[in-house]
Design a protein around this motif. Structure first.
Motif, PDB file in Angstrom:
ATOM      1  N   MET A   1       0.786  -1.251   0.001  1.00 47.09           N
ATOM      2  CA  MET A   1      -0.061  -0.121   0.029  1.00 47.09           C
ATOM      3  C   MET A   1       0.861   1.225  -0.014  1.00 47.09           C
ATOM      4  SD  MET A   1      -3.123   0.801   0.138  1.00 47.09           S
ATOM      5  CE  MET A   1      -4.145  -0.555   0.869  1.00 47.09           C
ATOM      6  N   CYS A   2       0.790   2.134  -0.864  1.00 44.22           N
ATOM      7  CA  CYS A   2       1.524   3.233  -1.301  1.00 44.22           C
ATOM      8  C   CYS A   2       0.733   4.396  -1.887  1.00 44.22           C
ATOM      9  CB  CYS A   2       2.809   2.668  -1.906  1.00 44.22           C
ATOM     10  SG  CYS A   2       3.505   1.165  -1.579  1.00 44.22           S
ATOM     11  N   GLY A   3       1.543   5.199  -2.038  1.00 44.93           N
ATOM     12  CA  GLY A   3       1.397   6.284  -2.928  1.00 44.93           C
ATOM     13  C   GLY A   3       2.271   6.293  -4.372  1.00 44.93           C
ATOM     14  N   ILE A   4       1.494   6.608  -5.375  1.00 41.80           N
ATOM     15  CA  ILE A   4       2.198   6.324  -6.785  1.00 41.80           C
ATOM     16  C   ILE A   4       1.994   7.590  -7.598  1.00 41.80           C
ATOM     17  CG2 ILE A   4       2.045   3.849  -6.865  1.00 41.80           C
ATOM     18  CD1 ILE A   4      -0.232   4.213  -8.866  1.00 41.80           C
ATOM     19  N   ALA A   5       2.880   7.920  -8.301  1.00 36.82           N
ATOM     20  CA  ALA A   5       3.017   9.280  -9.415  1.00 36.82           C
ATOM     21  C   ALA A   5       3.680   8.852 -10.570  1.00 36.82           C
ATOM     22  CB  ALA A   5       3.343  10.402  -8.392  1.00 36.82           C
TER      23      ALA A   5
ATOM     24  N   LEU B   1       4.796   2.049   1.707  1.00 33.04           N
ATOM     25  CA  LEU B   1       4.269   1.595   2.924  1.00 33.04           C
ATOM     26  C   LEU B   1       4.475   0.224   2.865  1.00 33.04           C
ATOM     27  CD1 LEU B   1       2.799   1.919   5.637  1.00 33.04           C
ATOM     28  CD2 LEU B   1       0.497   1.495   4.442  1.00 33.04           C
ATOM     29  N   ALA B   2       5.751  -0.269   3.664  1.00 27.82           N
ATOM     30  CA  ALA B   2       6.200  -1.589   3.371  1.00 27.82           C
ATOM     31  C   ALA B   2       5.260  -2.484   4.306  1.00 27.82           C
ATOM     32  CB  ALA B   2       7.469  -1.741   4.122  1.00 27.82           C
ATOM     33  N   ILE B   3       4.611  -3.309   3.666  1.00 24.35           N
ATOM     34  CA  ILE B   3       3.630  -4.397   4.065  1.00 24.35           C
ATOM     35  C   ILE B   3       4.220  -6.058   3.780  1.00 24.35           C
ATOM     36  CG2 ILE B   3       1.371  -5.499   4.028  1.00 24.35           C
ATOM     37  CD1 ILE B   3       1.604  -2.641   5.447  1.00 24.35           C
ATOM     38  N   ILE B   4       4.364  -6.166   2.383  1.00 24.19           N
ATOM     39  CA  ILE B   4       4.743  -7.386   1.954  1.00 24.19           C
ATOM     40  C   ILE B   4       6.327  -7.412   1.560  1.00 24.19           C
ATOM     41  CG2 ILE B   4       4.566  -9.430  -0.061  1.00 24.19           C
ATOM     42  CD1 ILE B   4       2.277  -9.287   2.179  1.00 24.19           C
ATOM     43  N   ASP B   5       7.323  -8.296   1.926  1.00 20.95           N
ATOM     44  CA  ASP B   5       8.724  -7.969   1.775  1.00 20.95           C
ATOM     45  C   ASP B   5       9.094  -6.841   2.284  1.00 20.95           C
ATOM     46  OD1 ASP B   5      11.224  -8.229   1.173  1.00 20.95           O
ATOM     47  OD2 ASP B   5      11.007  -9.197  -0.821  1.00 20.95           O
ATOM     48  N   VAL B   6       9.449  -6.411   3.420  1.00 17.91           N
ATOM     49  CA  VAL B   6       9.595  -4.916   4.078  1.00 17.91           C
ATOM     50  C   VAL B   6      11.063  -4.684   3.765  1.00 17.91           C
ATOM     51  CG1 VAL B   6       8.085  -5.208   5.717  1.00 17.91           C
ATOM     52  CG2 VAL B   6      10.155  -5.895   6.161  1.00 17.91           C
ATOM     53  N   SER B   7      11.839  -5.713   3.111  1.00 15.83           N
ATOM     54  CA  SER B   7      13.328  -5.559   2.731  1.00 15.83           C
ATOM     55  C   SER B   7      13.397  -4.495   1.632  1.00 15.83           C
ATOM     56  CB  SER B   7      14.038  -6.711   2.559  1.00 15.83           C
ATOM     57  OG  SER B   7      13.703  -7.077   1.157  1.00 15.83           O
ATOM     58  N   ASP B   8      14.512  -4.146   1.302  1.00 14.21           N
ATOM     59  CA  ASP B   8      14.692  -3.211   0.161  1.00 14.21           C
ATOM     60  C   ASP B   8      14.370  -3.947  -1.159  1.00 14.21           C
ATOM     61  OD1 ASP B   8      15.577  -1.173   1.817  1.00 14.21           O
ATOM     62  OD2 ASP B   8      17.756  -1.379   1.618  1.00 14.21           O
ATOM     63  N   ARG B   9      14.537  -5.162  -1.306  1.00 14.56           N
ATOM     64  CA  ARG B   9      14.095  -5.960  -2.319  1.00 14.56           C
ATOM     65  C   ARG B   9      12.527  -5.633  -2.912  1.00 14.56           C
ATOM     66  NH1 ARG B   9      15.212 -12.010  -1.339  1.00 14.56           N
ATOM     67  NH2 ARG B   9      14.036 -11.321   0.763  1.00 14.56           N
ATOM     68  N   GLY B  10      11.743  -5.078  -1.977  1.00 15.35           N
ATOM     69  CA  GLY B  10      10.462  -4.703  -2.244  1.00 15.35           C
ATOM     70  C   GLY B  10      10.130  -3.212  -2.708  1.00 15.35           C
ATOM     71  N   SER B  11      11.438  -2.715  -2.600  1.00 15.59           N
ATOM     72  CA  SER B  11      11.365  -1.004  -3.014  1.00 15.59           C
ATOM     73  C   SER B  11      10.785  -0.911  -4.341  1.00 15.59           C
ATOM     74  CB  SER B  11      12.366  -0.463  -2.736  1.00 15.59           C
ATOM     75  OG  SER B  11      12.856  -0.610  -1.551  1.00 15.59           O
ATOM     76  N   GLN B  12       9.967   0.193  -4.649  1.00 11.54           N
ATOM     77  CA  GLN B  12       9.711   0.593  -5.991  1.00 11.54           C
ATOM     78  C   GLN B  12       9.949   1.974  -6.227  1.00 11.54           C
ATOM     79  OE1 GLN B  12       5.375  -0.082  -6.850  1.00 11.54           O
ATOM     80  NE2 GLN B  12       5.269  -1.272  -4.777  1.00 11.54           N
TER      81      GLN B  12
ATOM     82  N   ASP C   1       3.653  -9.092   6.336  1.00  8.40           N
ATOM     83  CA  ASP C   1       4.769  -9.183   7.005  1.00  8.40           C
ATOM     84  C   ASP C   1       4.798  -8.327   8.171  1.00  8.40           C
ATOM     85  OD1 ASP C   1       5.449 -11.467   5.299  1.00  8.40           O
ATOM     86  OD2 ASP C   1       6.605 -10.087   3.795  1.00  8.40           O
ATOM     87  N   VAL C   2       3.773  -7.508   8.521  1.00 11.43           N
ATOM     88  CA  VAL C   2       4.017  -6.667   9.410  1.00 11.43           C
ATOM     89  C   VAL C   2       2.682  -7.167  10.504  1.00 11.43           C
ATOM     90  CG1 VAL C   2       5.055  -4.887   8.465  1.00 11.43           C
ATOM     91  CG2 VAL C   2       2.607  -4.904   8.105  1.00 11.43           C
ATOM     92  N   PRO C   3       2.472  -6.544  11.483  1.00 11.06           N
ATOM     93  CA  PRO C   3       1.180  -6.898  12.511  1.00 11.06           C
ATOM     94  C   PRO C   3      -0.049  -6.284  11.659  1.00 11.06           C
ATOM     95  CG  PRO C   3       2.957  -5.896  13.786  1.00 11.06           C
ATOM     96  CD  PRO C   3       3.479  -5.900  12.358  1.00 11.06           C
ATOM     97  N   ILE C   4      -1.016  -7.060  11.954  1.00 10.15           N
ATOM     98  CA  ILE C   4      -2.495  -6.739  11.622  1.00 10.15           C
ATOM     99  C   ILE C   4      -3.487  -6.620  12.510  1.00 10.15           C
ATOM    100  CG2 ILE C   4      -1.942  -7.780   9.249  1.00 10.15           C
ATOM    101  CD1 ILE C   4      -3.753 -10.085  10.187  1.00 10.15           C
TER     102      ILE C   4
END
Length: 612
Positions: free
Chosen positions: A1-5, A52-63, A260-263
């Motif tokens: 979940m994030c913001g895109i532009a 907003l890091a939720i799934i794979d919070v490592s840098d490999r999941g960055s966009q 990968d984070v608390p819910i």
């Protein structure tokens, strides 16, 4: 979940880093965990992301994320809940993955299936994929419009973002007002969100279930999802229908517990949120699956002491059943003016009430480091919670929700009543608020869909409320107010499999014996407290507006009415508006109904003052 532009210059001129930066900075609340930017080789295309890091919070999941061959770049906001199943399917076909994120699954799926991948996704999303080889940009939005995507063609540029205010405040888009939209929002706050139009003339909305190609400076928009085309065969007996509903709902909850984070959950004590919380507990008892988060026992309850819409006792009962110690957030008169300007601004549109309660409860989640919430949105519009008891074809939105109520009241009197007649009836009512002219209704998503001839009046009206009027507006509100604090909201009742199945059920499966949502209530037997499962009380998750307008909000309203906003004065006869407000204020007669009629005017004046 994030913001895109993103920014695309049709003339091939470079996009400056600070231009993209202005856009993504204005989305920082949506993604507090990181920022990223990508530019094409000639820098004529720029994609930006707030994470907003939720799934794979490592840098490999960055966009923004690139495909393994570097051809495709993606920015993505949302979640693909069945990403593990899709990943296995792609791996079996020879794909190799380098992260554990659902974003990479989308990239590989794009290479394998192209547009057809959208039909395979179970989730919520707004995404953009740029093809460096063909110089084409593809954008898409999920089936029901849970995640937003706003865009503008401004001069020689195409610009898109997760929020309309970011587009306008970045100064990359002209901020001229669309007066017809402004009028429509004051008359019918539920009559705009499912259209392509927004409050700002140059800003458009990609509608739910639509995708878009940007090719050679041309925009090509098409609808990729039409719910009525995907209705399944349903069992012939009610017990079988109930069991199938339960299977789909429980699986929907299970998929949405992947994190990968608390819910946690926002718990009101009503049927919908209680069903979600209790289903989470039932899923744990049956065995958590891969990537399900074990830290899920977090429930947040907004309580309104002394107010008519306080559901604390029922929320506590649901929490006990689910084995959760809830966090209580008391909301009262002290909160009427708390952060009021920020709250209205964060909602980023016009609504029927001040959404302080929603904003405050999601802030509470962030304070407790819970960044994912499974909530009950969508169930009301899917299964008819707004029915009046004892009248199977009569609808009444809680708190007398303005135009949606009028549409429904008129519809039950004459099934073939014209939109012109509806408009005239609305006009006679709403011009009392001071509106100088009444706009025509806009074309809304799904309004032209051919519905099955076998459908009864309930299904027909629910289809419209779900796709065209009430739900799109509610989804917008909850997206903005949760993401104002970097909170991801997941909605089990809006799993596309459950939606299409429930819509295919006959009217009597949803409304029976004076109960709404009957199939869901029967499916949850033994899984939640009986008093809540079969409770008839329906309370909206709203700020206690009548109490506030009769008390602590009154000075704020007077100050707003005294302010000079030329754009607003051109739309509204302010003397008539003031008279309506003063009549309620002097008698302390504000009610849910009068709030729903008048607040959109006040909300609009505030918004136009902010934009001036």
């Amino acid at each position: 979940m994030c913001g895109i532009a993103g920014i695309v210059d049709f003339g091939g001129r470079p996009v400056a880093a600070d231009e993209l930066g202005r856009l993504t900075d204005l989305l920082s609340h949506r993604g507090p965990d990181g920022a990223g930017a990508w530019f094409s080789t000639d820098r004529a295309v720029a994609l930006g992301h707030r994470r907003l890091a939720i799934i794979d919070v490592s840098d490999r999941g960055s966009q923004p994320m690139l495909s393994s061959d570097g051809r495709y770049a993606i920015v993505f906001n949302g979640e693909i809940y069945n990403f593990l199943e899709l990943r296995r399917e792609l791996e079996n076909a020879g794909a190799v993955f380098h992260s554990d994120s659902d974003t990479e699954v989308i990239l590989v799926a794009w290479k394998a299936w192209g547009e057809a991948m959208l039909q395979k996704f179970n989730g919520m999303w707004a995404l953009a994929i740029y093809d460096s080889a063909t110089r084409e940009l593809f954008l898409a939005r999920d089936r029901f419009g849970v995640k937003p995507l706003l865009y503008a063609r401004s001069g020689s540029r195409f610009v898109f973002s997760s929020e309309q205010r970011a587009l306008v405040r970045s100064k990359l888009v002209d901020g001229a007002l669309d007066a017809d939209v402004a009028r429509r929002l004051m008359v019918d706050p539920f009559g705009v969100e499912a259209s392509t139009r927004t409050l700002w003339r140059e800003v458009s909305r990609l509608q739910a279930g639509h995708c878009m190609w940007l090719r050679g400076g041309r925009l090509e928009i098409k609808r990729w999802w039409r719910t009525v085309d995907h209705l399944p065969e349903v069992p012939t007996t009610q017990p079988e229908r109930i069991e199938r509903f339960r299977e789909l709902f429980m699986d929907s909850v299970a998929l949405r517990m992947r994190s990968d984070v608390p819910i946690g959950t926002c718990l009101s004590g009503g049927f919908d949120s209680s069903a979600v919380a209790c289903a989470m507990a039932a899923h744990e008892k049956s065995g958590l699956g891969p990537r399900d988060n074990v830290s899920w026992r977090h429930a947040f309850v907004a309580t309104f002491p002394g107010s008519s819409n306080d559901e604390r006792p029922m929320a506590e009962e649901a929490a006990r059943w689910a084995g959760i110690s809830p966090t209580m957030l008391e909301i009262g008169n002290k909160d009427a003016l708390h952060e009021i300007d920020r709250i209205i601004d964060d909602n980023d549109d016009v609504y029927i009430s001040l959404p302080s309660a929603v904003w405050l409860i999601y802030r509470e989640l962030r304070r407790h480091n819970v960044t994912v919430s499974l909530d009950g949105h969508g169930a009301d519009e899917l299964m008819g919670a707004y029915l009046q008891q004892g009248r199977s074809t009569a609808f009444k939105l809680r708190n007398a929700i303005t135009a949606a109520t009028l549409h429904s009241q008129l519809a039950r009197r004459a099934a073939d009543i014209s939109r012109a007649a509806i408009l005239a009836r609305q006009g006679r009512y709403f011009l009392r608020g001071g509106l100088r002219a009444l706009p025509k209704p806009f074309d809304l998503a799904a309004e032209g869909d051919r519905l099955p001839s076998s459908w009864g009046p309930l299904n027909r009206r629910l289809y419209r409320m779900f796709h065209s009027t009430v739900l799109p507006t509610i989804l917008r509100n909850f997206d903005r107010l949760s993401m104002a604090h970097g909170i991801e909201v997941r909605m089990p009742f809006m799993d596309w499999r459950l939606v299409t199945y429930t819509m295919a059920l006959p009217d009597e499966s949803k409304w029976s014996q004076g109960y709404t949502k009957m199939v869901a209530r029967q499916a949850m037997a033994g899984t939640m407290p009986e008093a809540i499962r079969m409770g008839r009380r329906k309370v909206g998750f709203n700020s206690p507006m009548p109490e506030w307008l009769n008390g602590p909000l009154a000075p704020w309203v007077n100050c707003l009415l005294d302010s000079k906003v030329p754009m607003f004065s051109e739309l509204v006869d302010e003397s008539r508006l003031r008279s309506a407000v003063e009549r309620h204020a002097s008698r302390k007669s504000w009610s849910w109904e009068s709030t729903g009629h008048i607040w959109p005017y006040l909300n609009m004046k505030w918004a136009l003052a902010k934009a001036a």
